[in-house]
Design a protein around this motif. Structure first.
Motif, PDB file in Angstrom:
ATOM      1  N   THR A  55       6.185  59.586 -43.250  1.00 15.33           N
ATOM      2  CA  THR A  55       5.252  58.847 -42.393  1.00 15.33           C
ATOM      3  C   THR A  55       3.841  59.420 -42.523  1.00 15.33           C
ATOM      4  O   THR A  55       2.864  58.665 -42.607  1.00 15.33           O
ATOM      5  N   ARG A  56       3.731  60.746 -42.548  1.00 13.59           N
ATOM      6  CA  ARG A  56       2.411  61.381 -42.681  1.00 13.59           C
ATOM      7  C   ARG A  56       1.799  61.096 -44.045  1.00 13.59           C
ATOM      8  O   ARG A  56       0.596  60.852 -44.150  1.00 13.59           O
ATOM      9  N   GLN A  92      -8.628  53.092 -46.245  1.00 17.37           N
ATOM     10  CA  GLN A  92      -9.546  52.565 -45.231  1.00 17.37           C
ATOM     11  C   GLN A  92     -10.978  53.031 -45.478  1.00 17.37           C
ATOM     12  O   GLN A  92     -11.923  52.252 -45.356  1.00 17.37           O
ATOM     13  N   GLN A 147      -3.156  55.682 -46.305  1.00 16.08           N
ATOM     14  CA  GLN A 147      -3.809  54.584 -45.589  1.00 16.08           C
ATOM     15  C   GLN A 147      -5.216  54.970 -45.153  1.00 16.08           C
ATOM     16  O   GLN A 147      -6.152  54.169 -45.237  1.00 16.08           O
ATOM     17  N   GLU A 148      -5.411  56.224 -44.712  1.00 13.95           N
ATOM     18  CA  GLU A 148      -6.746  56.721 -44.350  1.00 13.95           C
ATOM     19  C   GLU A 148      -7.690  56.639 -45.546  1.00 13.95           C
ATOM     20  O   GLU A 148      -8.848  56.226 -45.419  1.00 13.95           O
ATOM     21  N   THR A 189       9.412  62.206 -40.901  1.00 15.16           N
ATOM     22  CA  THR A 189       8.083  62.543 -40.378  1.00 15.16           C
ATOM     23  C   THR A 189       7.115  62.819 -41.523  1.00 15.16           C
ATOM     24  O   THR A 189       5.958  62.383 -41.503  1.00 15.16           O
ATOM     25  N   GLN A 215       2.236  58.462 -45.882  1.00 14.08           N
ATOM     26  CA  GLN A 215       1.745  57.082 -45.854  1.00 14.08           C
ATOM     27  C   GLN A 215       0.464  56.968 -45.022  1.00 14.08           C
ATOM     28  O   GLN A 215      -0.464  56.237 -45.400  1.00 14.08           O
ATOM     29  N   ALA A 216       0.381  57.711 -43.940  1.00 13.67           N
ATOM     30  CA  ALA A 216      -0.816  57.668 -43.092  1.00 13.67           C
ATOM     31  C   ALA A 216      -2.034  58.218 -43.825  1.00 13.67           C
ATOM     32  O   ALA A 216      -3.140  57.668 -43.709  1.00 13.67           O
TER      33      ALA A 216
END
Length: 196
Positions: A8-9, A19, A15-16, A5, A11-12
């Motif tokens: 995953t966070r 972006q 990615q934010e 978890t 990487q998120a």
């Protein structure tokens, strides 16, 4: 939080950040504003003027960081450029905050230490920090060029900025990450212009 978890966070979040920067990259109006700031700062330094920074909290740290790139060095060994962050004198800051209120801490320094042709760069993710808004009002009255580093639409600094570098995000950390990226771009290109 489990390791999966957490990964995953992580990487998120990355990615934010990518972006937001991709959105900045694809915004021609914003790219033109950055180029305009490079030209204005280059001209200010060439004509013996200074570039001052102001911010609060993390944005104060970013202001100090970017001022140091000019007054110290970026890539090149070269002469120092006149630039500082307005919050660095703690005796001044605490005296004015105590005697006049925190909203006045930057406007009084702009009034007392800056002149027409200088540049004031204010970092405020909301664009609504009262002390930076007041500083920009004083700067505009004194014919000082204003550059707003903002997010979330620009806030009150939008109409007070000669150049508005408004990051298209409402997420404070993502806005600040883009502020430092754009600040570094400005520092690099100004240094290259002045010291070819």
């Amino acid at each position: 939080m489990s390791n999966h978890t957490q990964l995953t966070r992580i990487q998120a979040i990355i990615q934010e950040s990518i972006q937001v920067k991709q959105t900045v990259l694809n915004n021609p109006l914003l790219m033109n504003q950055v180029s305009g700031v490079v030209d204005a700062v280059t001209n200010a330094f060439k004509t013996g003027h200074k570039v001052q920074f102001c911010g609060n909290g993390g944005s104060a740290a970013d202001a100090q960081h970017l001022a140091a790139e000019f007054s110290g060095r970026f890539y090149k060994n070269r002469t120092a450029l006149p630039s500082d962050a307005l919050h660095c004198n703690s005796s001044y800051l605490t005296a004015v905050a105590n005697d006049y209120g925190y909203d006045e801490v930057y406007s009084r320094l702009v009034e007392g230490t800056m002149q027409s042709g200088d540049i004031l760069i204010g970092l405020s993710t909301s664009g609504n920090s009262p002390n930076i808004v007041k500083a920009f009002e004083t700067a505009r009255f004194k014919n000082i060029i204003t550059v707003g580093f903002t997010g979330n639409g620009g806030g009150k600094l939008g109409e007070l900025s000669h150049f508005l570098l408004d990051i298209p995000s409402k997420n404070t950390p993502r806005i600040q990450e883009s502020h430092i990226m754009i600040g570094h771009i400005i520092c690099e290109l100004v240094e290259a212009n002045l010291f070819p």
